[in-house]
Design an enzyme around this catalytic site. Structure first.
Site, PDB file in Angstrom:
ATOM      1  N   ASP A  76     -31.361  14.698 -40.514  1.00 39.94           N
ATOM      2  CA  ASP A  76     -32.114  14.896 -39.273  1.00 39.94           C
ATOM      3  C   ASP A  76     -32.316  16.359 -38.914  1.00 39.94           C
ATOM      4  O   ASP A  76     -32.364  16.725 -37.731  1.00 39.94           O
ATOM      5  CB  ASP A  76     -31.408  14.156 -38.103  1.00 39.94           C
ATOM      6  CG  ASP A  76     -31.174  12.701 -38.436  1.00 39.94           C
ATOM      7  OD1 ASP A  76     -32.028  12.110 -39.116  1.00 39.94           O
ATOM      8  OD2 ASP A  76     -30.123  12.163 -38.034  1.00 39.94           O
ATOM      9  N   GLU A  77     -32.475  17.189 -39.916  1.00 42.93           N
ATOM     10  CA  GLU A  77     -32.668  18.624 -39.689  1.00 42.93           C
ATOM     11  C   GLU A  77     -34.098  18.945 -39.258  1.00 42.93           C
ATOM     12  O   GLU A  77     -34.381  20.073 -38.843  1.00 42.93           O
ATOM     13  CB  GLU A  77     -32.347  19.414 -40.982  1.00 42.93           C
ATOM     14  CG  GLU A  77     -30.891  19.339 -41.434  1.00 42.93           C
ATOM     15  CD  GLU A  77     -30.594  18.141 -42.318  1.00 42.93           C
ATOM     16  OE1 GLU A  77     -31.503  17.298 -42.502  1.00 42.93           O
ATOM     17  OE2 GLU A  77     -29.464  18.026 -42.814  1.00 42.93           O
ATOM     18  N   GLY A  78     -34.994  17.959 -39.437  1.00 41.38           N
ATOM     19  CA  GLY A  78     -36.409  18.208 -39.151  1.00 41.38           C
ATOM     20  C   GLY A  78     -37.229  18.277 -40.435  1.00 41.38           C
ATOM     21  O   GLY A  78     -38.293  18.899 -40.478  1.00 41.38           O
ATOM     22  N   LYS A  79     -36.729  17.593 -41.473  1.00 44.93           N
ATOM     23  CA  LYS A  79     -37.409  17.616 -42.780  1.00 44.93           C
ATOM     24  C   LYS A  79     -38.842  17.093 -42.668  1.00 44.93           C
ATOM     25  O   LYS A  79     -39.778  17.693 -43.201  1.00 44.93           O
ATOM     26  CB  LYS A  79     -36.640  16.734 -43.793  1.00 44.93           C
ATOM     27  CG  LYS A  79     -35.223  17.212 -44.060  1.00 44.93           C
ATOM     28  CD  LYS A  79     -34.491  16.279 -45.006  1.00 44.93           C
ATOM     29  CE  LYS A  79     -34.092  14.955 -44.417  1.00 44.93           C
ATOM     30  NZ  LYS A  79     -33.094  14.997 -43.346  1.00 44.93           N
TER      31      LYS A  79
ATOM     32  N   GLY B 212     -35.181   8.549 -41.331  1.00 42.85           N
ATOM     33  CA  GLY B 212     -36.125   8.510 -40.216  1.00 42.85           C
ATOM     34  C   GLY B 212     -36.682   9.903 -40.070  1.00 42.85           C
ATOM     35  O   GLY B 212     -35.965  10.817 -39.677  1.00 42.85           O
ATOM     36  N   HIS B 213     -37.921  10.109 -40.488  1.00 42.68           N
ATOM     37  CA  HIS B 213     -38.528  11.438 -40.477  1.00 42.68           C
ATOM     38  C   HIS B 213     -39.614  11.484 -39.403  1.00 42.68           C
ATOM     39  O   HIS B 213     -40.591  10.747 -39.477  1.00 42.68           O
ATOM     40  CB  HIS B 213     -39.095  11.765 -41.864  1.00 42.68           C
ATOM     41  CG  HIS B 213     -38.030  11.867 -42.927  1.00 42.68           C
ATOM     42  ND1 HIS B 213     -38.296  12.103 -44.243  1.00 42.68           N
ATOM     43  CD2 HIS B 213     -36.676  11.764 -42.841  1.00 42.68           C
ATOM     44  CE1 HIS B 213     -37.160  12.149 -44.925  1.00 42.68           C
ATOM     45  NE2 HIS B 213     -36.166  11.934 -44.097  1.00 42.68           N
TER      46      HIS B 213
ATOM     47  N   GLN C 109     -31.890  11.972 -46.111  1.00 42.63           N
ATOM     48  CA  GLN C 109     -30.479  12.248 -45.824  1.00 42.63           C
ATOM     49  C   GLN C 109     -30.270  13.765 -46.007  1.00 42.63           C
ATOM     50  O   GLN C 109     -31.169  14.510 -45.707  1.00 42.63           O
ATOM     51  CB  GLN C 109     -29.522  11.418 -46.709  1.00 42.63           C
ATOM     52  CG  GLN C 109     -29.571   9.922 -46.406  1.00 42.63           C
ATOM     53  CD  GLN C 109     -30.840   9.261 -46.872  1.00 42.63           C
ATOM     54  OE1 GLN C 109     -31.159   9.267 -48.045  1.00 42.63           O
ATOM     55  NE2 GLN C 109     -31.570   8.668 -45.953  1.00 42.63           N
TER      56      GLN C 109
ATOM     57  N   ARG D  31     -26.505  11.025 -31.724  1.00 36.21           N
ATOM     58  CA  ARG D  31     -25.941  11.828 -32.809  1.00 36.21           C
ATOM     59  C   ARG D  31     -24.798  12.679 -32.254  1.00 36.21           C
ATOM     60  O   ARG D  31     -24.886  13.159 -31.116  1.00 36.21           O
ATOM     61  CB  ARG D  31     -27.015  12.733 -33.408  1.00 36.21           C
ATOM     62  CG  ARG D  31     -28.149  11.961 -34.075  1.00 36.21           C
ATOM     63  CD  ARG D  31     -29.287  12.893 -34.508  1.00 36.21           C
ATOM     64  NE  ARG D  31     -30.395  12.159 -35.093  1.00 36.21           N
ATOM     65  CZ  ARG D  31     -31.670  12.541 -35.001  1.00 36.21           C
ATOM     66  NH1 ARG D  31     -32.005  13.641 -34.373  1.00 36.21           N
ATOM     67  NH2 ARG D  31     -32.616  11.822 -35.569  1.00 36.21           N
TER      68      ARG D  31
HETATM   69  P1  GDP Z   1     -35.495  14.455 -40.423  1.00 31.02           P
HETATM   70  O1  GDP Z   1     -34.778  13.182 -40.684  1.00 31.02           O
HETATM   71  O2  GDP Z   1     -34.840  15.616 -41.089  1.00 31.02           O
HETATM   72  O3  GDP Z   1     -36.963  14.385 -40.736  1.00 31.02           O
HETATM   73  O4  GDP Z   1     -35.360  14.742 -38.865  1.00 31.02           O
HETATM   74  P2  GDP Z   1     -35.537  13.662 -37.665  1.00 31.02           P
HETATM   75  O5  GDP Z   1     -36.971  13.396 -37.474  1.00 31.02           O
HETATM   76  O6  GDP Z   1     -34.637  12.498 -37.861  1.00 31.02           O
HETATM   77  O7  GDP Z   1     -34.912  14.485 -36.452  1.00 31.02           O
HETATM   78  C1  GDP Z   1     -35.410  15.726 -36.075  1.00 31.02           C
HETATM   79  C2  GDP Z   1     -35.799  15.636 -34.594  1.00 31.02           C
HETATM   80  O8  GDP Z   1     -35.998  16.940 -34.077  1.00 31.02           O
HETATM   81  C3  GDP Z   1     -37.114  14.918 -34.382  1.00 31.02           C
HETATM   82  O9  GDP Z   1     -37.067  14.261 -33.138  1.00 31.02           O
HETATM   83  C4  GDP Z   1     -38.135  16.053 -34.351  1.00 31.02           C
HETATM   84  O10 GDP Z   1     -39.290  15.726 -33.616  1.00 31.02           O
HETATM   85  C5  GDP Z   1     -37.342  17.128 -33.662  1.00 31.02           C
HETATM   86  N1  GDP Z   1     -37.671  18.512 -34.049  1.00 31.02           N
HETATM   87  C6  GDP Z   1     -38.001  19.012 -35.269  1.00 31.02           C
HETATM   88  N2  GDP Z   1     -38.111  20.360 -35.224  1.00 31.02           N
HETATM   89  C7  GDP Z   1     -37.836  20.715 -33.949  1.00 31.02           C
HETATM   90  C8  GDP Z   1     -37.754  21.977 -33.275  1.00 31.02           C
HETATM   91  O11 GDP Z   1     -37.932  23.051 -33.841  1.00 31.02           O
HETATM   92  N3  GDP Z   1     -37.432  21.942 -31.945  1.00 31.02           N
HETATM   93  C9  GDP Z   1     -37.187  20.779 -31.285  1.00 31.02           C
HETATM   94  N4  GDP Z   1     -36.866  20.838 -29.995  1.00 31.02           N
HETATM   95  N5  GDP Z   1     -37.257  19.584 -31.878  1.00 31.02           N
HETATM   96  C10 GDP Z   1     -37.567  19.550 -33.196  1.00 31.02           C
HETATM   97  P1  IMO Z   2     -32.701  11.352 -42.652  1.00 37.74           P
HETATM   98  O1  IMO Z   2     -33.504  11.323 -43.911  1.00 37.74           O
HETATM   99  C1  IMO Z   2     -28.808  11.024 -40.731  1.00 37.74           C
HETATM  100  C2  IMO Z   2     -25.912   8.276 -42.539  1.00 37.74           C
HETATM  101  C3  IMO Z   2     -25.517   7.019 -41.791  1.00 37.74           C
HETATM  102  C4  IMO Z   2     -24.117   6.818 -42.299  1.00 37.74           C
HETATM  103  C5  IMO Z   2     -24.213   7.252 -43.761  1.00 37.74           C
HETATM  104  C6  IMO Z   2     -24.426   6.110 -44.738  1.00 37.74           C
HETATM  105  O2  IMO Z   2     -33.422  10.875 -41.445  1.00 37.74           O
HETATM  106  O3  IMO Z   2     -32.069  12.702 -42.456  1.00 37.74           O
HETATM  107  P2  IMO Z   2     -26.436   4.474 -45.308  1.00 37.74           P
HETATM  108  O4  IMO Z   2     -27.269   3.605 -44.424  1.00 37.74           O
HETATM  109  O5  IMO Z   2     -27.208   5.505 -46.059  1.00 37.74           O
HETATM  110  O6  IMO Z   2     -25.519   3.707 -46.176  1.00 37.74           O
HETATM  111  O7  IMO Z   2     -25.477   5.273 -44.288  1.00 37.74           O
HETATM  112  O8  IMO Z   2     -25.313   8.125 -43.827  1.00 37.74           O
HETATM  113  N1  IMO Z   2     -27.367   8.447 -42.761  1.00 37.74           N
HETATM  114  C7  IMO Z   2     -28.121   9.351 -42.135  1.00 37.74           C
HETATM  115  N2  IMO Z   2     -27.812  10.230 -41.148  1.00 37.74           N
HETATM  116  N3  IMO Z   2     -30.051  11.020 -41.253  1.00 37.74           N
HETATM  117  C8  IMO Z   2     -30.367  10.177 -42.250  1.00 37.74           C
HETATM  118  O9  IMO Z   2     -31.549  10.256 -42.900  1.00 37.74           O
HETATM  119  C9  IMO Z   2     -29.400   9.258 -42.699  1.00 37.74           C
HETATM  120  N4  IMO Z   2     -29.392   8.275 -43.630  1.00 37.74           N
HETATM  121  C10 IMO Z   2     -28.132   7.801 -43.663  1.00 37.74           C
HETATM  122  O10 IMO Z   2     -25.561   7.243 -40.395  1.00 37.74           O
HETATM  123  O11 IMO Z   2     -23.232   7.683 -41.651  1.00 37.74           O
HETATM  124 MG    MG Z   3     -33.928  11.604 -39.614  1.00 37.54          MG
END
Ligand code: GDP
Ligand code: IMO
Ligand code: MG
Length: 430
Positions: free
Chosen positions: A14-17, A41-42, A231, A312
């Site tokens: 969830d770094e913002g990929k 979840g991107h 991930q 989170r």
């Molecule tokens: P991913 O799994 O790495 O693609 O990241 P997620 O989408 O799960 O989580 C990232 C969250 O941070 C999402 O809600 C994005 O909309 C949000 N986001 C991404 N970049 C930024 C940023 O620079 N600032 C803020 N405030 N939110 C951001």
């Molecule tokens: P993105 O791509 C954050 C975590 C789960 C759990 C562990 C194992 O959005 O960054 P799994 O369902 O893969 O067997 O779960 O990994 N996890 C994630 N955490 N972002 C994700 O994906 C994740 N995908 C799995 O919460 O701790």
């Molecule tokens: Mg995510």
């Protein structure tokens, strides 16, 4: 020959990929997912609308670009159908530019049941899995029991499906798991299976390809390819915080096995990190903050899982872990997201070493338990200003640039860009 660039997360996901892939897509011809499945979840935001992708690559909103689901990915047909329906409702027709590897493995409804059964059996030691069936489906892949996308075209598919399902049911019952009470999206296993089978029709509307030939042909044609990680590093099955990890290789090496490309084809490796750190699910997290600041990061950063909605866990950025991530992945460029979340903070801390039994180390220890590790924090003065409207890296507040320079110095990798909001438009390249 052109190279494949890689984009992956350096923390616990969830770094913002998704956002960064979407921003970089105009520079590429092909966006390819190489591992993971609907546990991801991107999130992508533009024109005031938010989109969340789970299996489909984050280049899909650029309809002239090829998007590929590689062999290393897991597909749950019903989640795939829901994603396609969601895109169609927003006017995005993915049938023209989304290709699916015949070798990608399928997540069956009973894989999802086994995920729940395994978690139940672990009791207090549970992983906090997303319950999408990831662990059991990869287990079947490695055990050579799995079903692949290409198998859906075979005449004996239903028979093979039934065989694998019966195995899962036997295992679940042996584990005293209550199969009759088990629900997916409120449906019994039988009800969900029906929907799952119907969803295969949607999957079959897409072009199934021998993706290893497909991608190598793209390379020969000098097409620019971006491999999108899911991930992140610290959830990697080999090098993450095992056993609190996912079941795939999330690292750069996973690109080779997840797409069928040679190591020599890897080009730039872009590592994404938040300016702080989060983790969802169980497992060690040394810089976690269980105080007001942790709560503030969660609320201001809207840190709720894009797949499960779970809050989170939040804490300070961990440069010890980042250095490790840069080493394992060969990161050549850092992208730092979400500094805007800390705009009002007086002090922003950075973990620069671990104190383990009175000894300081900047390595990730084998026994990686939060109870053993005291993070050594280096404080930085907060920048105390909004980042809204800043369109140029040089115009960022000096104190934020000092913080970013410290990340560069301690990882040995340059920061290529900073993201300052969820929106597509807010990425400042250096
Ligand atoms: P991913 O799994 O790495 O693609 O990241 P997620 O989408 O799960 O989580 C990232 C969250 O941070 C999402 O809600 C994005 O909309 C949000 N986001 C991404 N970049 C930024 C940023 O620079 N600032 C803020 N405030 N939110 C951001
Ligand atoms: P993105 O791509 C954050 C975590 C789960 C759990 C562990 C194992 O959005 O960054 P799994 O369902 O893969 O067997 O779960 O990994 N996890 C994630 N955490 N972002 C994700 O994906 C994740 N995908 C799995 O919460 O701790
Ligand atoms: Mg995510």
């Amino acid at each position: 020959m052109t190279k494949i660039d890689v984009l992956l997360g350096l923390q616990w996901g969830d770094e913002g990929k998704g956002k960064i892939v979407d921003v970089l897509t105009p520079r590429y011809d092909v966006i390819a997912r190489f591992q993971g499945g609907p546990n991801a979840g991107h999130t992508i935001e533009f024109n005031g609308t938010k989109h969340v992708l789970h299996i489909i690559p984050s280049g899909i909103f650029h309809q002239e670009k090829i998007n590929l689901i590689g062999n290393g990915v897991l597909i749950e047909p019903n989640i795939f159908r829901q994603e396609i329906d969601g895109l169609t409702a927003k006017g995005v027709d993915a049938t023209k530019n989304l290709f699916v590897s015949k070798k990608a493995h399928l997540i069956l409804p009973t894989h999802r049941m086994m995920d729940a059964a395994n978690e139940q059996a672990k009791g207090n030691a549970k992983i906090g899995s997303t319950l999408k069936g990831i662990g059991p489906a990869y287990t079947d892949k490695i055990a050579r029991n799995g079903l692949r996308v290409g198998d859906t075209l075979a005449e004996d598919f239903i028979e093979r499906y039934g065989q694998l399902k019966r195995q899962h049911l036997m295992m679940a019952r042996a584990m005293n798991f209550d199969v009759d009470q088990f629900r997916i999206d409120g449906m019994s296993l039988g009800e969900y299976e029906k929907v799952w089978m119907e969803s295969l029709a949607t999957l079959k509307r897409f072009r199934f390809v021998n993706s290893e030939y497909f991608i190598n042909q793209c390379l020969r044609e000098d097409k620019k390819i971006l491999a999108e990680g899911a991930q992140a590093m610290m959830l990697d099955v080999d090098f993450g915080t095992y056993p609190f990890v996912t079941s795939s290789n999330t690292i750069t090496a996973g690109v080779c096995t997840g797409l069928g490309v040679a190591p020599s084809t890897i080009g730039e490796v872009m590592g994404i990190t938040k300016a702080y750190c989060t983790r969802v699910g169980a497992g060690p997290f040394p810089t976690q903050l269980d105080d007001e600041i942790g709560k503030q990061l969660c609320e201001l950063g809207h840190e709720y899982g894009a797949t499960t909605g779970r809050p989170r866990r939040c804490g300070w950025i961990d440069v010890t872990a980042l250095r490790y991530a840069c080493m394992i992945n060969g990161v050549t460029q850092l992208f730092v997201t979400k500094p805007d979340v800390m705009n009002d903070f007086d002090t922003v801390n950075m973990c620069t070493a671990y104190d383990i039994d009175g000894q300081q180390t900047d390595e990730i220890p084998y026994e990686y338990n939060t109870a053993n590790i005291i993070p050594v924090l280096t404080p930085f003065e907060g920048w105390k200003q909004s980042l809204e409207g800043i369109a140029d890296y040089d115009a960022l507040p000096e104190r934020l640039k000092t913080f970013l320079a410290a990340i560069e110095e301690r990882t040995g990798v340059r920061v290529a860009a900073v993201s300052t909001s969820p929106d597509r438009k807010d990425v400042l390249f250096k």
